[in-house]
Design a protein around this motif. Structure first.
Motif, PDB file in Angstrom:
ATOM      1  N   HIS A 299     -45.530 -22.508 -14.025  1.00  0.00           N
ATOM      2  CA  HIS A 299     -46.986 -22.550 -14.101  1.00  0.00           C
ATOM      3  C   HIS A 299     -47.459 -21.848 -15.381  1.00  0.00           C
ATOM      4  O   HIS A 299     -46.928 -20.816 -15.763  1.00  0.00           O
ATOM      5  N   GLY A 300     -48.469 -22.422 -16.019  1.00  0.00           N
ATOM      6  CA  GLY A 300     -49.072 -21.774 -17.180  1.00  0.00           C
ATOM      7  C   GLY A 300     -48.350 -22.001 -18.493  1.00  0.00           C
ATOM      8  O   GLY A 300     -48.678 -21.357 -19.490  1.00  0.00           O
ATOM      9  N   PHE A 301     -47.402 -22.941 -18.548  1.00  0.00           N
ATOM     10  CA  PHE A 301     -46.593 -23.096 -19.756  1.00  0.00           C
ATOM     11  C   PHE A 301     -47.400 -23.515 -20.971  1.00  0.00           C
ATOM     12  O   PHE A 301     -46.978 -23.311 -22.114  1.00  0.00           O
ATOM     13  N   ALA A 302     -48.581 -24.101 -20.761  1.00  0.00           N
ATOM     14  CA  ALA A 302     -49.404 -24.549 -21.888  1.00  0.00           C
ATOM     15  C   ALA A 302     -50.597 -23.637 -22.141  1.00  0.00           C
ATOM     16  O   ALA A 302     -51.543 -24.024 -22.823  1.00  0.00           O
ATOM     17  N   ALA A 303     -50.547 -22.415 -21.607  1.00  0.00           N
ATOM     18  CA  ALA A 303     -51.601 -21.448 -21.915  1.00  0.00           C
ATOM     19  C   ALA A 303     -51.717 -21.298 -23.426  1.00  0.00           C
ATOM     20  O   ALA A 303     -50.719 -21.326 -24.149  1.00  0.00           O
ATOM     21  N   GLU A 304     -52.917 -21.145 -23.910  1.00  0.00           N
ATOM     22  CA  GLU A 304     -53.129 -21.097 -25.351  1.00  0.00           C
ATOM     23  C   GLU A 304     -52.533 -19.832 -25.973  1.00  0.00           C
ATOM     24  O   GLU A 304     -52.179 -19.818 -27.154  1.00  0.00           O
ATOM     25  N   MET A 305     -52.398 -18.790 -25.172  1.00  0.00           N
ATOM     26  CA  MET A 305     -51.906 -17.519 -25.684  1.00  0.00           C
ATOM     27  C   MET A 305     -51.271 -16.738 -24.534  1.00  0.00           C
ATOM     28  O   MET A 305     -51.471 -17.062 -23.366  1.00  0.00           O
ATOM     29  N   GLY A 306     -50.468 -15.743 -24.869  1.00  0.00           N
ATOM     30  CA  GLY A 306     -49.888 -14.883 -23.845  1.00  0.00           C
ATOM     31  C   GLY A 306     -48.458 -15.224 -23.493  1.00  0.00           C
ATOM     32  O   GLY A 306     -47.843 -16.151 -24.031  1.00  0.00           O
ATOM     33  N   ASN A 307     -47.910 -14.473 -22.540  1.00  0.00           N
ATOM     34  CA  ASN A 307     -46.491 -14.533 -22.214  1.00  0.00           C
ATOM     35  C   ASN A 307     -46.076 -15.819 -21.512  1.00  0.00           C
ATOM     36  O   ASN A 307     -44.898 -16.174 -21.519  1.00  0.00           O
ATOM     37  N   ARG A 308     -47.019 -16.516 -20.874  1.00  0.00           N
ATOM     38  CA  ARG A 308     -46.656 -17.703 -20.106  1.00  0.00           C
ATOM     39  C   ARG A 308     -46.333 -18.907 -20.988  1.00  0.00           C
ATOM     40  O   ARG A 308     -45.649 -19.830 -20.563  1.00  0.00           O
TER      41      ARG A 308
ATOM     42  N   VAL B  34     -63.655 -18.010 -18.297  1.00  0.00           N
ATOM     43  CA  VAL B  34     -63.738 -18.578 -19.650  1.00  0.00           C
ATOM     44  C   VAL B  34     -63.327 -17.468 -20.617  1.00  0.00           C
ATOM     45  O   VAL B  34     -64.146 -16.868 -21.315  1.00  0.00           O
ATOM     46  N   ASN B  35     -62.031 -17.205 -20.626  1.00  0.00           N
ATOM     47  CA  ASN B  35     -61.501 -16.117 -21.445  1.00  0.00           C
ATOM     48  C   ASN B  35     -61.165 -16.617 -22.848  1.00  0.00           C
ATOM     49  O   ASN B  35     -61.453 -17.769 -23.208  1.00  0.00           O
ATOM     50  N   GLU B  36     -60.533 -15.753 -23.630  1.00  0.00           N
ATOM     51  CA  GLU B  36     -60.264 -16.133 -25.016  1.00  0.00           C
ATOM     52  C   GLU B  36     -59.379 -17.369 -25.109  1.00  0.00           C
ATOM     53  O   GLU B  36     -59.565 -18.222 -25.978  1.00  0.00           O
ATOM     54  N   GLY B  37     -58.410 -17.495 -24.204  1.00  0.00           N
ATOM     55  CA  GLY B  37     -57.540 -18.659 -24.237  1.00  0.00           C
ATOM     56  C   GLY B  37     -58.292 -19.957 -24.033  1.00  0.00           C
ATOM     57  O   GLY B  37     -58.057 -20.953 -24.739  1.00  0.00           O
ATOM     58  N   ILE B  38     -59.222 -19.979 -23.071  1.00  0.00           N
ATOM     59  CA  ILE B  38     -60.028 -21.183 -22.825  1.00  0.00           C
ATOM     60  C   ILE B  38     -60.960 -21.447 -24.004  1.00  0.00           C
ATOM     61  O   ILE B  38     -61.139 -22.602 -24.432  1.00  0.00           O
ATOM     62  N   ARG B  39     -61.534 -20.405 -24.554  1.00  0.00           N
ATOM     63  CA  ARG B  39     -62.412 -20.599 -25.713  1.00  0.00           C
ATOM     64  C   ARG B  39     -61.629 -21.150 -26.908  1.00  0.00           C
ATOM     65  O   ARG B  39     -62.129 -22.007 -27.648  1.00  0.00           O
TER      66      ARG B  39
END
Length: 232
Positions: A201-210, A40-45
């Protein structure tokens, strides 16, 4: 308003924490946000916070608590990505789904018996599919869920709406697995599949390079419309 709160296991013999983001006023429904292999990292929060801004009670259970509480990893750091992949192998998915069921039970009390949607990413996408087969949630969304082809034998138990977002160039979900998902679910009237051509994979991550901005917004808009339709 957001903070962590304890939730009792179904057996009542232990507790685990969950991040809870509350909307202003009465929630119109609730969303359980299911973590990736990074905790439950910053992206999930942030995803929870966005759902709260949209009027939902949003809650993300710390599903890795049996391994270690409050694990937070950054997928853009190679060593932390490797640790996340290792945690996937250590994690007991059946117990994880029971913890999701406990989260649903807790959340229903919080919203006075209203409807609950579940949305998960990566490992969480797989767990969202498992939850559609095993829990009493009201609508389920999985983003780039891994290994769903191995779960198709449970799909007969799906009785509520399910949406899966599938990037066609997913390094963790090969083309043959995607084909099995389409073939195994095409006749299930409860399931909708969306392909995202050429994305990983991960294209809808809330933040970051993915994150791939346009595709992430499209998938999230589809998810928001899906929940608006099925949680009303």
């Amino acid at each position: 308003m957001a903070d962590f709160t304890p939730i009792s296991t179904l057996e009542g013999d232990a507790q685990f924490d969950a991040y809870v983001a509350r909307p202003e006023g009465t929630p119109k429904a609730a969303i359980v946000v299911i973590q990736e292999i990074f905790g439950v990292n910053e992206g999930i929060r942030r995803k929870c916070d966005k759902w709260a801004e949209a009027g939902y009670l949003a809650i993300a259970p710390d599903l890795f608590w049996r391994i270690g509480p409050h694990i937070e990893l950054d997928p853009d750091i190679a060593a932390e990505m490797e640790r996340g992949l290792g945690l996937f192998g250590q994690f007991d998915q059946d117990k994880g789904v029971r913890d999701i069921e406990a989260t649903i039970k807790f959340t229903r009390k919080e919203i006075g018996g209203g409807k609950i949607g579940l949305v998960g990413y990566c490992l969480g996408g797989r767990l969202a599919f498992m939850s559609a087969c095993r829990t009493d949630g009201d609508a389920f969304v999985g983003y780039y869920g891994v290994g769903i082809d191995n779960l198709l034998g449970e799909s007969h138990a799906i009785g509520k709406p399910v949406m899966l977002h599938i990037p066609t160039a997913d390094g963790f979900v090969p083309a043959e697995v995607q084909q099995k998902m389409h073939a195994g679910l095409k006749d299930n009237r409860h399931v909708t599949l969306h392909d995202y051509e050429g994305l990983d994979h991960g294209f809808a991550a809330e933040m970051g390079n993915r994150r791939m901005e346009d595709a992430a917004q499209l998938a999230d808009r589809r998810t928001a419309d899906f929940f608006a339709a099925h949680l009303a």
